[in-house]
Design an enzyme around this catalytic site. Structure first.
Site, PDB file in Angstrom:
ATOM      1  N   HIS A   1       0.836  -1.204   0.000  1.00 44.10           N
ATOM      2  CA  HIS A   1       0.000   0.000   0.000  1.00 44.10           C
ATOM      3  C   HIS A   1       0.877   1.263   0.000  1.00 44.10           C
ATOM      4  CE1 HIS A   1      -3.672   2.365   1.176  1.00 44.10           C
ATOM      5  NE2 HIS A   1      -2.744   3.166   1.679  1.00 44.10           N
ATOM      6  N   GLU A   2       1.800   1.333   0.931  1.00 41.97           N
ATOM      7  CA  GLU A   2       2.657   2.527   1.024  1.00 41.97           C
ATOM      8  C   GLU A   2       3.546   2.653  -0.206  1.00 41.97           C
ATOM      9  OE1 GLU A   2       1.764   4.627   3.042  1.00 41.97           O
ATOM     10  OE2 GLU A   2       0.591   3.341   4.377  1.00 41.97           O
TER      11      GLU A   2
ATOM     12  N   HIS B   1       1.659   4.416  -2.891  1.00 42.70           N
ATOM     13  CA  HIS B   1       1.732   5.875  -2.742  1.00 42.70           C
ATOM     14  C   HIS B   1       3.089   6.372  -3.215  1.00 42.70           C
ATOM     15  CE1 HIS B   1      -1.962   6.754  -0.634  1.00 42.70           C
ATOM     16  NE2 HIS B   1      -1.693   5.960   0.377  1.00 42.70           N
TER      17      HIS B   1
ATOM     18  N   HIS C   1       3.729   6.511  -6.902  1.00 41.22           N
ATOM     19  CA  HIS C   1       2.919   7.576  -7.505  1.00 41.22           C
ATOM     20  C   HIS C   1       3.711   8.893  -7.457  1.00 41.22           C
ATOM     21  CE1 HIS C   1      -1.236   9.795  -7.612  1.00 41.22           C
ATOM     22  NE2 HIS C   1      -0.683   9.733  -8.792  1.00 41.22           N
TER      23      HIS C   1
HETATM   24 ZN   LIG Z   1      -2.992   5.263   1.906  1.00 37.03          ZN
END
Ligand SMILES: [Zn+2]
Length: 649
Positions: free
Chosen positions: A441-442, A445, A448
């Site tokens: 998940h991290e 980010h 991105h």
């Molecule tokens: Zn998040």
């Protein structure tokens, strides 16, 4: 010279340095404002870069304060916040800047590229949403509203906190705590007059523990009732807040607060949000009913609101439980990290090269990221728990990809921080599967931010991305942590080397989807209530009536009349989620949709993955995610894929 800043914080001189920088920025801004014939190049760009350099200076301190917290970092951080706040408040209220942006937009609109136009558009929008274009009287009223609103929000959470802390339930009967996990019993236990007793409160770990494991239905009912009737005086605050938000939105030219909220979001209009949420309700309901039957079968009486967590847990233990300890040996930290790098290599062509540099802790590492042998960015990983680190997991961006005033490219960098079990020479760090999901998940980010190719820092990487789309890239990547093709790249037993068997992966997916339709309905209830509540002015009993009418569709067990959930809905009345709670589901749909395109194309070698890199990751915040999504998929987001992801047929 390195493309990346050296990680260094001079704590002794930090406040002095900061003051000097802020002063110098203020002087430079005054000078910029005096420029005749302002253009993007001579005004906007230098102003953007002033902000960027201030961020570059400040981020290491806030990072250090989170990962190596000490009295010293706390003090310096606390001392710098008012300085930064004063500076940025002044900047955000400087109408000369607003007017300059508008002037430049008018003059150069056709000659600027879309990134530059987006910078102007977002800045102007930001000024206007805070009332820059209003007349003096309206401005004054807006300011009054803002002050009142923040006081009311603060009172709302204070009332909730006081009510939460004021309550306790005490039992001296050891039978009442039978079945609770040992650690929860220990936390509840205390001695009074030589007698052992157990105390439960409305604070999260304690409340959840009893509602989930507590056998005594009377106690569950008491706790539940106390919980859902907290802070009745908040009802009045809700009315005041709703009235103020409604007035504020009208002042700013919107029909409702919901419309005001959407002005800066990806979702186009109120009807698209309402339809979106309604579609998910309709499609989840059947399975939620089936799930309820399964839970009901565990109980010998009709289920009530205060029973569902308890009987769900019994069902979970019987059919869906996974034993984390069986999984841990397959998720040794180093192989997980390397496996994730390999996966990103196969998916996007990323290569990671370890950097030899001294960081804030010896467990922290950094890697340079290459695509096609070209250096793109740097990532810092600090994954293990320690005393001086704040809890949880997060990504924090540092450098942002952009071109400066002289056309020189700055590369991006970012930190990922987690709290995984620590490793030593004799002990490996073995993760739970949840930790693996968190890391993905991290990382979603982070890439991105790190793979952005945008030249304007305010809309590059995660900057300028709409609020309801920010979680799209993180959830997109996180979904792969359940994919057999991906897990098998790295999930092998750290002692025997055995690759994780298919049945174990299937069990992970089943556990993830346990009662997923019921959970979906509950989240939708909150989202619809929040959104509709802000589409016109609701007051007093109308608020309750609205909630009741939504529950007719979403609550499969009748909610007791005494339940005043709204008085505790801090997300929207004391946090930033008003008319935005739907964002959770919104971003989940984008991510599930893009994810299945990649999976259905066979993951590695997927065309959509390549396009996702080129459009979404490289594009950062330079266009609305709505546009990027259409470029990626050639259609609107399809909610069916979120249902598929959650195992809802
Ligand atoms: Zn998040």
């Amino acid at each position: 010279m390195s493309e990346f800043l050296e990680f260094r914080v001079d704590l002794d001189n930090f406040i002095d340095d900061l003051n000097t920088r802020l002063k110098s920025n203020n002087v430079k801004i005054e000078e910029l404002l005096k420029t005749e014939d302002k253009t993007y190049a001579n005004f906007v760009k230098p102003l953007q870069m002033l902000e960027e350099r201030l961020e570059l200076f400040f981020t290491p301190l806030s990072h250090l304060n989170s990962v190596n917290n000490s009295d010293e970092t706390q003090k310096i951080y606390a001392d710098s916040l008012p300085l930064i706040t004063e500076y940025s408040t002044k900047l955000s209220q400087n109408l000369d800047i607003y007017n300059a942006y508008k002037e430049i937009q008018k003059n150069e609109n056709t000659s600027l590229n879309f990134e530059q136009n987006r910078v102007l558009e977002l800045n102007i929008l930001h000024f206007e949403l805070s009332g820059a274009s209003l007349d003096a009287t309206s401005k004054e009223r807006l300011q009054e509203i803002n002050i009142k609103k923040s006081k009311l929000s603060n009172d709302f959470s204070q009332n909730l906190l006081d009510a939460t802390n004021a309550y306790e339930y005490i039992t001296a009967d050891a039978k009442d705590v039978e079945g609770l996990p040992k650690s929860d019993i220990e936390s509840a236990k205390f001695e009074e007059d030589g007698e052992v007793k157990y105390k439960f409160t409305l604070q999260m770990p304690s409340y959840i523990a009893y509602m989930t494991y507590g056998k005594n239905v009377k106690i569950r009912e008491e706790l539940y009732k106390a919980y859902v009737t907290r802070a009745p005086q908040n009802a009045e605050i809700i009315d005041e807040l709703l009235a103020l938000k409604n007035e504020m939105s009208k002042l700013l030219g919107f029909e409702s607060y919901a419309e005001y909220s959407l002005a800066s979001k990806m979702a186009k209009d109120t009807s698209s949000v309402n339809e979106f949420l309604q579609t998910l309700v309709t499609k989840s309901k059947h399975q939620a009913k089936e799930e309820l039957k399964e839970v009901q079968a565990m109980a010998s009486k009709p289920l009530e609101s205060f029973d569902s967590a308890y009987y769900s847990e019994i069902l979970k233990k019987a059919k869906y439980d996974i034993d984390e300890e069986v999984y841990r040996p397959y998720f040794e930290q180093t192989s997980v990290v390397n496996g994730m790098f390999e996966f990103l290599g196969k998916l996007f062509g990323m290569k990671f090269k370890k950097v030899d540099e001294k960081l804030w802790d010896e467990k922290a590492t950094s890697y340079d990221i290459y695509i096609d042998d070209e250096l793109k960015s740097r990532i810092y990983l600090d994954l293990e728990a320690r005393k001086s680190k704040r809890g949880g997991a997060w990504m924090h961006n540092w450098q942002t990809h952009c071109k400066d005033e002289d056309g020189k490219t700055q590369k991006a960098s970012a930190f990922i921080v987690c709290n995984f079990p620590d490793s030593s020479k004799t002990q490996k760090s073995l993760l739970r599967h949840d930790d693996v999901v968190t890391l993905f998940h991290e990382m979603g980010h982070a890439i991105h931010h790190l793979l952005s190719q945008v030249n304007e820092n305010e809309v590059s990487g995660v900057n300028g991305v709409e609020w309801d789309a920010v979680e799209f890239p993180s959830q997109f990547l996180e979904n792969f942590a359940y994919e057999p093709h991906v897990l098998k790249l790295f999930a092998s037993h750290y002692e025997s080397g055995e690759i994780i068997p298919d049945e174990m992966i299937e069990k992970l997916v089943r556990a993830k989807n346990f009662l997923s339709a019921s959970a979906m309905l509950r989240q939708l209830e909150f989202s619809i209530f929040d959104f509709k509540l802000h589409t016109k002015l609701y007051q007093g009993q109308e608020v309750q009536d609205l909630l009741d009418s939504i529950r007719e569709e979403t609550a499969l067990i009748k909610t007791p009349d005494y339940n005043k959930f709204q008085n505790g809905f801090a997300h929207i009345f004391a946090g930033g989620y008003a008319a935005g709670y739907y964002s959770y589901k919104w971003a989940e749909v984008l991510s599930a949709d893009a994810f299945f395109s990649v999976v259905d194309e066979g993951i590695f070698g997927s065309k959509t993955a390549k396009k996702y890199l080129d459009i979404v990751l490289k594009g950062g915040g330079a266009k609305s995610m709505d546009e990027y999504f259409k470029e990626l998929m050639h259609r609107e987001p399809n909610p069916e894929n979120l249902l598929r992801l959650n195992g809802i047929n």
